[in-house]
Design a protein around this motif. Structure first.
Motif, PDB file in Angstrom:
ATOM      1  N   ALA A 164      28.891  14.813  32.825  1.00 57.85           N
ATOM      2  CA  ALA A 164      28.655  13.935  33.603  1.00 57.85           C
ATOM      3  C   ALA A 164      29.396  13.976  34.609  1.00 57.85           C
ATOM      4  N   SER A 165      30.517  14.536  34.331  1.00 58.81           N
ATOM      5  CA  SER A 165      31.789  14.759  35.255  1.00 58.81           C
ATOM      6  C   SER A 165      31.420  15.894  35.906  1.00 58.81           C
ATOM      7  N   PRO A 166      32.209  15.313  37.354  1.00 56.49           N
ATOM      8  CA  PRO A 166      32.008  16.528  38.634  1.00 56.49           C
ATOM      9  C   PRO A 166      33.333  17.642  38.144  1.00 56.49           C
ATOM     10  N   ASP A 167      33.937  17.408  37.406  1.00 56.15           N
ATOM     11  CA  ASP A 167      35.503  18.198  37.011  1.00 56.15           C
ATOM     12  C   ASP A 167      35.553  18.894  36.561  1.00 56.15           C
ATOM     13  N   PHE A 168      34.245  19.360  35.786  1.00 55.35           N
ATOM     14  CA  PHE A 168      33.803  20.575  34.797  1.00 55.35           C
ATOM     15  C   PHE A 168      32.801  21.365  35.762  1.00 55.35           C
ATOM     16  N   PRO A 169      33.528  22.488  36.766  1.00 54.97           N
ATOM     17  CA  PRO A 169      32.476  23.041  37.738  1.00 54.97           C
ATOM     18  C   PRO A 169      32.026  24.082  36.981  1.00 54.97           C
ATOM     19  N   LEU A 170      30.325  25.127  37.398  1.00 54.61           N
ATOM     20  CA  LEU A 170      30.189  25.738  36.470  1.00 54.61           C
ATOM     21  C   LEU A 170      30.173  27.320  37.153  1.00 54.61           C
ATOM     22  N   GLU A 171      31.257  27.243  37.655  1.00 58.42           N
ATOM     23  CA  GLU A 171      31.128  28.369  38.832  1.00 58.42           C
ATOM     24  C   GLU A 171      32.134  29.701  37.545  1.00 58.42           C
ATOM     25  N   LEU A 172      32.141  30.839  38.003  1.00 57.75           N
ATOM     26  CA  LEU A 172      32.498  32.022  36.107  1.00 57.75           C
ATOM     27  C   LEU A 172      33.689  32.000  36.989  1.00 57.75           C
ATOM     28  N   ASP A 173      34.266  31.818  37.700  1.00 59.39           N
ATOM     29  CA  ASP A 173      36.221  32.411  37.579  1.00 59.39           C
ATOM     30  C   ASP A 173      36.349  30.513  38.201  1.00 59.39           C
ATOM     31  N   GLN A 174      36.208  30.061  37.253  1.00 64.65           N
ATOM     32  CA  GLN A 174      37.110  28.408  36.515  1.00 64.65           C
ATOM     33  C   GLN A 174      36.721  28.274  35.378  1.00 64.65           C
ATOM     34  N   GLN A 175      35.869  29.298  34.525  1.00 60.30           N
ATOM     35  CA  GLN A 175      35.623  29.025  33.285  1.00 60.30           C
ATOM     36  C   GLN A 175      37.103  29.630  32.071  1.00 60.30           C
ATOM     37  N   LEU A 176      37.075  28.620  31.518  1.00 62.02           N
ATOM     38  CA  LEU A 176      38.383  28.562  30.564  1.00 62.02           C
ATOM     39  C   LEU A 176      37.884  30.340  29.121  1.00 62.02           C
ATOM     40  N   CYS A 177      36.581  30.422  29.298  1.00 63.66           N
ATOM     41  CA  CYS A 177      36.481  31.277  27.996  1.00 63.66           C
ATOM     42  C   CYS A 177      36.210  33.036  29.429  1.00 63.66           C
ATOM     43  N   PHE A 178      35.667  32.775  30.785  1.00 69.02           N
ATOM     44  CA  PHE A 178      35.840  33.507  30.992  1.00 69.02           C
ATOM     45  C   PHE A 178      37.108  34.261  31.145  1.00 69.02           C
ATOM     46  N   ALA A 179      37.800  33.368  31.642  1.00 68.58           N
ATOM     47  CA  ALA A 179      39.689  34.143  31.539  1.00 68.58           C
ATOM     48  C   ALA A 179      40.374  35.035  30.699  1.00 68.58           C
ATOM     49  N   LEU A 180      39.842  34.226  29.704  1.00 67.96           N
ATOM     50  CA  LEU A 180      40.609  34.158  28.209  1.00 67.96           C
ATOM     51  C   LEU A 180      39.466  35.347  28.284  1.00 67.96           C
ATOM     52  N   TYR A 181      38.138  35.970  27.844  1.00 68.88           N
ATOM     53  CA  TYR A 181      36.849  36.979  27.723  1.00 68.88           C
ATOM     54  C   TYR A 181      37.625  38.250  28.800  1.00 68.88           C
ATOM     55  N   SER A 182      37.816  37.949  29.945  1.00 65.26           N
ATOM     56  CA  SER A 182      38.313  39.301  30.770  1.00 65.26           C
ATOM     57  C   SER A 182      39.945  39.973  30.790  1.00 65.26           C
ATOM     58  N   THR A 183      40.906  38.431  30.289  1.00 59.58           N
ATOM     59  CA  THR A 183      41.814  39.036  30.265  1.00 59.58           C
ATOM     60  C   THR A 183      42.330  39.633  28.573  1.00 59.58           C
ATOM     61  N   SER A 184      41.013  39.581  27.634  1.00 53.71           N
ATOM     62  CA  SER A 184      40.892  40.370  26.481  1.00 53.71           C
ATOM     63  C   SER A 184      40.553  41.807  26.319  1.00 53.71           C
ATOM     64  N   LEU A 185      39.139  41.406  28.078  1.00 53.49           N
ATOM     65  CA  LEU A 185      39.173  42.903  27.817  1.00 53.49           C
ATOM     66  C   LEU A 185      39.743  44.216  28.872  1.00 53.49           C
ATOM     67  N   ALA A 186      40.174  43.429  29.251  1.00 48.71           N
ATOM     68  CA  ALA A 186      42.366  44.503  30.391  1.00 48.71           C
ATOM     69  C   ALA A 186      43.356  44.313  28.800  1.00 48.71           C
ATOM     70  N   MET A 187      43.442  43.359  28.261  1.00 48.42           N
ATOM     71  CA  MET A 187      44.529  44.109  27.159  1.00 48.42           C
ATOM     72  C   MET A 187      43.485  45.023  26.290  1.00 48.42           C
ATOM     73  N   THR A 188      42.564  44.990  25.966  1.00 53.41           N
ATOM     74  CA  THR A 188      42.237  46.850  25.213  1.00 53.41           C
ATOM     75  C   THR A 188      42.269  47.336  26.412  1.00 53.41           C
ATOM     76  N   LYS A 189      41.839  47.505  27.098  1.00 51.53           N
ATOM     77  CA  LYS A 189      41.617  48.417  28.267  1.00 51.53           C
ATOM     78  C   LYS A 189      43.398  49.161  28.185  1.00 51.53           C
ATOM     79  N   ALA A 190      44.353  48.121  28.160  1.00 49.68           N
ATOM     80  CA  ALA A 190      45.565  48.590  28.779  1.00 49.68           C
ATOM     81  C   ALA A 190      46.516  48.896  27.128  1.00 49.68           C
ATOM     82  N   TYR A 191      46.246  48.882  25.753  1.00 46.64           N
ATOM     83  CA  TYR A 191      46.512  49.109  25.149  1.00 46.64           C
ATOM     84  C   TYR A 191      45.878  50.851  24.533  1.00 46.64           C
ATOM     85  N   LYS A 192      44.663  50.628  25.148  1.00 49.79           N
ATOM     86  CA  LYS A 192      43.984  52.473  24.556  1.00 49.79           C
ATOM     87  C   LYS A 192      45.100  53.478  25.365  1.00 49.79           C
ATOM     88  N   PRO A 193      45.386  53.773  26.358  1.00 52.24           N
ATOM     89  CA  PRO A 193      45.965  55.250  25.945  1.00 52.24           C
ATOM     90  C   PRO A 193      47.241  55.370  25.172  1.00 52.24           C
TER      91      PRO A 193
END
Length: 153
Positions: free
Chosen positions: A6-35
């Protein structure tokens, strides 16, 4: 609580999602650890397992799985690989043979010295100062606790 639909304050754009920020950061973190971990012959899940064992040696598979928020079935092949590398040994429980205890070998304990170089590298790669990274970690720990509390309700 109001419905998010019911609220327009919750956009559905990918880059606005906390879950995607966490997910993509987790992937980047894992890649940084790999070498860094490749130098030690470890994968990221193996590294996390070793961190648990360096904190407290001689744990059951169940205890390690709980600490890492994984199921025991996921841990078994990972621990077998660590055993094949000579970092841990798996020992059946004396009182309960269904329990498998994981103990560090001397080689596994010695690996901790080499692993000490990893956290400073990751802090450097983050581009943030240590205080900012510690605040972020603490915020994430609080978020995880809140989500787990919500799921347990």
């Amino acid at each position: 609580m109001t419905s998010p639909d019911a609220s327009p304050d919750f956009p559905l754009e990918l880059d606005q999602q906390l879950c995607f920020a966490l997910y993509s950061t987790s992937l980047a973190m894992t890649k940084a650890y790999k070498p860094l971990l490749e130098k030690l012959g470890l994968t990221y899940p193996q590294y996390l397992t070793m961190l648990v064992l360096w904190e407290a040696d001689d744990l059951t598979v169940k205890d390690i799985a709980a600490r890492l928020a994984l199921d025991s079935a996921t841990m078994t092949p990972l621990l077998k690989r660590l055993e094949a590398q000579g970092y841990v040994e798996r020992v059946r429980g004396v009182e309960d043979e269904r329990q498998v205890h994981i103990r560090l070998t001397d080689v596994g304990r010695d690996l901790k010295r080499a692993a000490r170089a990893i956290p400073p590298e990751i802090y450097c790669a983050s581009g943030s100062d240590a205080d900012a990274m510690l605040r972020l970690r603490d915020d994430l720990v609080r978020l995880r606790a809140s989500l787990n509390e919500y799921l347990d309700a």
